[in-house]
Design a protein around this motif. Structure first.
Motif, PDB file in Angstrom:
ATOM      1  N   GLN A  24       0.510  -1.364  -0.066  1.00  0.00           N
ATOM      2  CA  GLN A  24      -0.280   0.503  -0.157  1.00  0.00           C
ATOM      3  C   GLN A  24       1.194   1.236  -0.497  1.00  0.00           C
ATOM      4  O   GLN A  24       0.341   2.171  -0.495  1.00  0.00           O
ATOM      5  CB  GLN A  24      -0.973  -0.139   1.550  1.00  0.00           C
ATOM      6  N   LEU A  25       1.910   1.113   0.831  1.00  0.00           N
ATOM      7  CA  LEU A  25       2.833   2.024   0.688  1.00  0.00           C
ATOM      8  C   LEU A  25       3.575   2.753  -0.916  1.00  0.00           C
ATOM      9  O   LEU A  25       3.539   3.692  -1.271  1.00  0.00           O
ATOM     10  CB  LEU A  25       4.460   1.912   1.606  1.00  0.00           C
ATOM     11  N   ASP A  26       3.995   1.545  -0.940  1.00  0.00           N
ATOM     12  CA  ASP A  26       4.246   1.816  -2.461  1.00  0.00           C
ATOM     13  C   ASP A  26       3.409   2.100  -3.398  1.00  0.00           C
ATOM     14  O   ASP A  26       3.420   3.491  -4.358  1.00  0.00           O
ATOM     15  CB  ASP A  26       4.442  -0.009  -3.173  1.00  0.00           C
ATOM     16  N   ALA A  27       1.792   1.698  -3.965  1.00  0.00           N
ATOM     17  CA  ALA A  27       1.233   1.744  -4.276  1.00  0.00           C
ATOM     18  C   ALA A  27       1.048   3.598  -4.553  1.00  0.00           C
ATOM     19  O   ALA A  27       0.651   4.222  -5.154  1.00  0.00           O
ATOM     20  CB  ALA A  27      -0.227   1.699  -3.933  1.00  0.00           C
ATOM     21  N   LEU A  28       0.623   4.173  -2.866  1.00  0.00           N
ATOM     22  CA  LEU A  28       0.836   5.129  -2.470  1.00  0.00           C
ATOM     23  C   LEU A  28       1.879   6.160  -3.612  1.00  0.00           C
ATOM     24  O   LEU A  28       1.374   7.328  -3.858  1.00  0.00           O
ATOM     25  CB  LEU A  28       1.140   6.447  -1.704  1.00  0.00           C
ATOM     26  N   ALA A  29       3.301   5.424  -3.354  1.00  0.00           N
ATOM     27  CA  ALA A  29       4.390   6.441  -3.950  1.00  0.00           C
ATOM     28  C   ALA A  29       3.944   6.523  -5.103  1.00  0.00           C
ATOM     29  O   ALA A  29       4.607   7.907  -6.147  1.00  0.00           O
ATOM     30  CB  ALA A  29       5.428   5.324  -3.504  1.00  0.00           C
ATOM     31  N   SER A  30       3.641   5.629  -5.558  1.00  0.00           N
ATOM     32  CA  SER A  30       3.605   5.551  -7.196  1.00  0.00           C
ATOM     33  C   SER A  30       1.882   6.640  -7.756  1.00  0.00           C
ATOM     34  O   SER A  30       2.449   7.431  -8.660  1.00  0.00           O
ATOM     35  CB  SER A  30       2.864   3.906  -7.459  1.00  0.00           C
ATOM     36  N   LEU A  31       1.040   6.516  -6.683  1.00  0.00           N
ATOM     37  CA  LEU A  31       0.603   7.375  -7.648  1.00  0.00           C
ATOM     38  C   LEU A  31       0.932   9.615  -7.572  1.00  0.00           C
ATOM     39  O   LEU A  31       0.930   9.943  -7.694  1.00  0.00           O
ATOM     40  CB  LEU A  31      -0.819   8.110  -6.190  1.00  0.00           C
ATOM     41  N   LEU A  32       1.507   8.871  -6.178  1.00  0.00           N
ATOM     42  CA  LEU A  32       2.158  10.819  -6.125  1.00  0.00           C
ATOM     43  C   LEU A  32       3.012  11.086  -7.355  1.00  0.00           C
ATOM     44  O   LEU A  32       3.315  11.845  -8.055  1.00  0.00           O
ATOM     45  CB  LEU A  32       3.303  10.378  -4.785  1.00  0.00           C
ATOM     46  N   GLY A  33       4.004   9.657  -7.641  1.00  0.00           N
ATOM     47  CA  GLY A  33       4.551   9.692  -8.879  1.00  0.00           C
ATOM     48  C   GLY A  33       3.881  10.114 -10.409  1.00  0.00           C
ATOM     49  O   GLY A  33       4.097  11.469 -11.055  1.00  0.00           O
ATOM     50  N   GLU A  34       2.939   9.824 -10.288  1.00  0.00           N
ATOM     51  CA  GLU A  34       1.736   9.842 -11.392  1.00  0.00           C
ATOM     52  C   GLU A  34       1.076  11.255 -11.214  1.00  0.00           C
ATOM     53  O   GLU A  34       1.106  12.146 -12.123  1.00  0.00           O
ATOM     54  CB  GLU A  34       0.762   8.783 -11.307  1.00  0.00           C
ATOM     55  N   GLY A  93       9.246  19.493 -12.372  1.00  0.00           N
ATOM     56  CA  GLY A  93       8.280  18.675 -12.420  1.00  0.00           C
ATOM     57  C   GLY A  93       8.765  17.225 -12.620  1.00  0.00           C
ATOM     58  O   GLY A  93       8.599  15.503 -11.946  1.00  0.00           O
ATOM     59  N   ASN A  94       9.822  16.786 -13.787  1.00  0.00           N
ATOM     60  CA  ASN A  94      10.103  14.897 -14.527  1.00  0.00           C
ATOM     61  C   ASN A  94      10.667  15.229 -12.960  1.00  0.00           C
ATOM     62  O   ASN A  94      11.499  14.021 -12.649  1.00  0.00           O
ATOM     63  CB  ASN A  94      10.529  15.354 -15.565  1.00  0.00           C
ATOM     64  N   SER A  95      12.086  15.289 -12.660  1.00  0.00           N
ATOM     65  CA  SER A  95      12.792  15.078 -11.759  1.00  0.00           C
ATOM     66  C   SER A  95      12.112  15.009  -9.963  1.00  0.00           C
ATOM     67  O   SER A  95      12.334  13.903  -9.423  1.00  0.00           O
ATOM     68  CB  SER A  95      14.112  16.479 -11.290  1.00  0.00           C
ATOM     69  N   ALA A  96      11.177  15.320  -9.624  1.00  0.00           N
ATOM     70  CA  ALA A  96      10.315  15.545  -8.568  1.00  0.00           C
ATOM     71  C   ALA A  96       9.794  14.108  -9.087  1.00  0.00           C
ATOM     72  O   ALA A  96       9.542  13.103  -7.787  1.00  0.00           O
ATOM     73  CB  ALA A  96       9.536  16.474  -8.849  1.00  0.00           C
ATOM     74  N   GLN A  97       8.970  13.975 -10.096  1.00  0.00           N
ATOM     75  CA  GLN A  97       8.162  12.227 -10.363  1.00  0.00           C
ATOM     76  C   GLN A  97       9.616  11.368 -10.301  1.00  0.00           C
ATOM     77  O   GLN A  97       9.154  10.216  -9.691  1.00  0.00           O
ATOM     78  CB  GLN A  97       8.016  12.439 -11.598  1.00  0.00           C
ATOM     79  N   ASP A  98      10.761  11.574 -10.379  1.00  0.00           N
ATOM     80  CA  ASP A  98      11.603  10.804 -10.769  1.00  0.00           C
ATOM     81  C   ASP A  98      12.387  10.095  -9.360  1.00  0.00           C
ATOM     82  O   ASP A  98      11.948   8.589  -9.175  1.00  0.00           O
ATOM     83  CB  ASP A  98      13.039  10.934 -11.449  1.00  0.00           C
ATOM     84  N   VAL A  99      12.242  10.947  -8.112  1.00  0.00           N
ATOM     85  CA  VAL A  99      12.490  11.026  -7.075  1.00  0.00           C
ATOM     86  C   VAL A  99      11.755  10.407  -5.982  1.00  0.00           C
ATOM     87  O   VAL A  99      11.734   9.720  -5.179  1.00  0.00           O
ATOM     88  CB  VAL A  99      13.098  12.699  -5.996  1.00  0.00           C
ATOM     89  N   LEU A 100      10.290  10.893  -6.693  1.00  0.00           N
ATOM     90  CA  LEU A 100       9.115  10.371  -5.891  1.00  0.00           C
ATOM     91  C   LEU A 100       8.794   8.895  -6.127  1.00  0.00           C
ATOM     92  O   LEU A 100       8.737   7.938  -5.108  1.00  0.00           O
ATOM     93  CB  LEU A 100       8.129  10.647  -6.099  1.00  0.00           C
ATOM     94  N   ILE A 101      10.123   8.271  -7.395  1.00  0.00           N
ATOM     95  CA  ILE A 101       9.831   6.922  -7.656  1.00  0.00           C
ATOM     96  C   ILE A 101      10.562   5.946  -7.311  1.00  0.00           C
ATOM     97  O   ILE A 101      10.641   4.048  -6.701  1.00  0.00           O
ATOM     98  CB  ILE A 101       9.512   6.564  -9.258  1.00  0.00           C
TER      99      ILE A 101
END
Length: 227
Positions: free
Chosen positions: A8-18, A132-140
């Motif tokens: 569930q934590l991983d799914a939340l992190a993926s949602l934030l990245g999206e 924005g792309n860098s932040a997405q990469d960091v979240l993932i």
């Protein structure tokens, strides 16, 4: 039980990245709408913003459910609290792209920008998308070292924002008050978008290390932890 919890934590992190990716694409389209006086693109950004808002609500709900049902401690608690804060940052990034699109729509069919500042906003738009792309990469990846590097990318945005004011303050400015107000607002929107991307990076560092870096302390030590 713990396996499901971490899934569930991983799914939340993926949602934030999206969400972060969507916010970056929204700013990219908003910038194109601004530079090209493209009403269709502006309307698309405005319509698509509802998707970001819906995802924000879903991410917040997921985080609070994890808090309520799992009673996390230590690193897990940091991850969830940080995620709730990140939701707010990304939601704001999407809202700032929305503001850019609304100015483009309001001035249509005219261009909102005088020709001499187009280059500034083209570059600010590019930097915003990159951040924005860098932040997405960091979240993932949840990589604190990569997160610390985002501050350097933000410095270029700050420089452009300062230079933009020198154009507005020039005695030769001939485009009137309305254009000056639009440019001032737009410059602020791009700067704040970048600031929120940096905040996302800071929060990822906090999630990973338990330390929240200051503005001048996004430095990575040899162990990959931010000081």
């Amino acid at each position: 039980m713990r396996t499901a919890y971490h899934e569930q934590l991983d799914a939340l992190a993926s949602l934030l990245g999206e969400m972060c990716g969507l916010s970056g694409r929204a700013m990219e389209r908003a910038t194109q709408a601004l530079l090209q006086a493209d009403l269709v693109l502006a309307e698309q950004v405005i319509t698509d913003h509802e998707q970001i808002r819906a995802m924000s609500a879903r991410a917040e709900e997921s985080a609070f459910v994890l808090l309520a049902l799992q009673a996390p401690v230590a690193g897990d608690l940091r991850s969830i609290v940080g995620a709730i804060q990140i939701v707010a940052d990304i939601d704001r990034m999407g809202a700032l792209a929305l503001h850019v699109a609304k100015i483009a729509r309001r001035r249509h069919p005219q261009h909102a920008l005088p020709e001499e500042v187009n280059g500034y906003f083209a570059e600010m738009g590019r930097l915003a998308v990159d951040l924005g792309n860098s932040a997405q990469d960091v979240l993932i990846t949840r990589n604190p070292q990569r997160a610390a590097e985002i501050q350097e990318e933000d410095d270029a945005m700050d420089d452009l924002h300062r230079h933009l004011f020198s154009v507005l303050m020039d005695r030769e400015w001939k485009h009137g008050v309305a254009a000056a107000v639009d440019i001032t607002l737009l410059g602020r929107f791009y700067e704040r978008f970048a600031d929120h991307a940096v905040e996302v990076a800071r929060r990822v560092i906090f999630q990973a290390t338990g330390e929240y870096p200051t503005d001048d302390a996004l430095v990575v030590n040899n162990n990959g932890a931010a000081n």
